[in-house]
Write an enzyme that holds these catalytic residues in place. Structure first.
Site, PDB file in Angstrom:
ATOM      1  N   PRO A 260       0.880  -1.243   0.122  1.00  0.00           N
ATOM      2  CA  PRO A 260       0.099  -0.184   0.199  1.00  0.00           C
ATOM      3  C   PRO A 260       1.043   1.152  -0.018  1.00  0.00           C
ATOM      4  O   PRO A 260       1.758   1.243   0.771  1.00  0.00           O
ATOM      5  CB  PRO A 260      -0.877   0.181   1.184  1.00  0.00           C
ATOM      6  CG  PRO A 260      -0.743  -1.672   1.791  1.00  0.00           C
ATOM      7  CD  PRO A 260       0.738  -2.069   1.154  1.00  0.00           C
ATOM      8  N   GLU A 261       0.561   2.091  -1.054  1.00  0.00           N
ATOM      9  CA  GLU A 261       1.183   3.308  -0.909  1.00  0.00           C
ATOM     10  C   GLU A 261       0.252   4.591  -0.501  1.00  0.00           C
ATOM     11  O   GLU A 261      -0.680   4.254  -0.046  1.00  0.00           O
ATOM     12  CB  GLU A 261       1.950   3.778  -2.349  1.00  0.00           C
ATOM     13  CG  GLU A 261       2.910   2.329  -2.592  1.00  0.00           C
ATOM     14  CD  GLU A 261       4.143   2.790  -3.542  1.00  0.00           C
ATOM     15  OE1 GLU A 261       4.768   4.117  -3.199  1.00  0.00           O
ATOM     16  OE2 GLU A 261       4.442   2.137  -4.655  1.00  0.00           O
TER      17      GLU A 261
END
Ligand SMILES: [Zn+2]
Length: 269
Positions: A2-3
């Site tokens: 997840p960014e």
């Protein structure tokens, strides 16, 4: 992994389910990257959730007693579920809410964390962080001034959390492509004009990804269970050997700072 856009999507998805709710109990089944500190089990019960904030890729759940600091690590996800939902193998932490629901943290690889930040303090993990890329503090002049004299590759400079937070590998690759800057160019040798363009592309790409609910990294699921669908719009990331969508040359892959880096040698100088 997840960014920033996925974390922001998570924050927006969770906020209406959490804000104003009281936490009744915290159940920890397994240690995460670090053990979940006792403060979460001791202080969170009976607290009301006042706000959920994002800083870099951390979520801060604020209560009067203090704040829980959450990170999704490599493979973490947070979902709001009916409280009777039985836990699966990778469901490591549940917060029981007064809405007959639970906030469930799932993380097969357990690189995420849930930590405690006392009121009025800044957790050590949040100190020394650079500005938010979507804030007014981040622009081309800021990057240009900070980069003078630096020999590090511009991609590594852009991914340095002390420079700017939350520009992960995918978004760095895509922003450098959009700005026409070679990822290995020395940060100190990029002009002011090109940094202005780069800062604009970082902002545009992150804004767009947030609006679309994040990228489609195989293991990211947004809080409503739907995967993002940004993947078909990537220009270089993950496309080694495929034709550049702008010029037709083959997209190249190199390793930079132990991370795969994708670029077009024709479009990026
Ligand atoms: Zn090209």
């Amino acid at each position: 992994m997840p960014e920033l856009p996925e974390v922001e999507t998570t924050r927006r998805g969770l906020a209406p389910h959490l804000i104003g709710r009281r936490i009744l109990a915290v159940t920890v089944r397994k240690a995460l990257r670090w053990p979940v500190p006792d403060e979460l089990r001791e202080y969170l019960p009976q607290q009301r959730i006042d706000a959920i904030e994002r800083r870099a890729k951390y979520l801060l759940v604020h209560t009067q007693a203090g704040s829980a600091l959450l990170h999704l690590g490599m493979s973490g996800s947070l979902r709001v579920l009916p409280q009777e939902t039985p836990p699966g193998l990778h469901d490591h932490v549940d917060w029981r809410l007064d809405s007959a629901r639970i906030l469930r943290y799932t993380d097969p690889r357990r690189f995420g964390c849930q930590l405690w930040q006392p009121s009025g303090e800044t957790h050590p993990l949040l100190r020394d962080l650079g500005p938010e890329p979507l804030s007014d503090d981040f622009d081309g002049d800021y990057l240009w001034k900070l980069s003078r004299g630096r020999a590090a590759a511009v991609k590594l400079f852009l991914m340095d959390q002390k420079v700017v937070v939350g520009v992960g590998n995918i978004y760095a690759a895509e922003a450098l492509f959009a700005a026409g800057i070679h990822p290995k160019r020395a940060a100190g040798q990029v002009s002011r004009e090109r940094y202005a363009r780069l800062a604009g592309e970082v902002r545009r790409i992150l804004d767009y990804a947030i609006a679309r609910g994040g990228t489609t990294l195989r293991d990211f699921i947004s809080p409503d269970g739907a995967p993002g669908y940004f993947e078909q719009e990537l220009f270089v990331y993950g496309r080694a050997g495929e034709p550049c969508k702008t010029c037709g040359a083959k997209v190249r892959a190199i390793t930079l700072g132990q991370r795969s880096t994708f670029y077009c040698a024709h479009c990026q100088r």
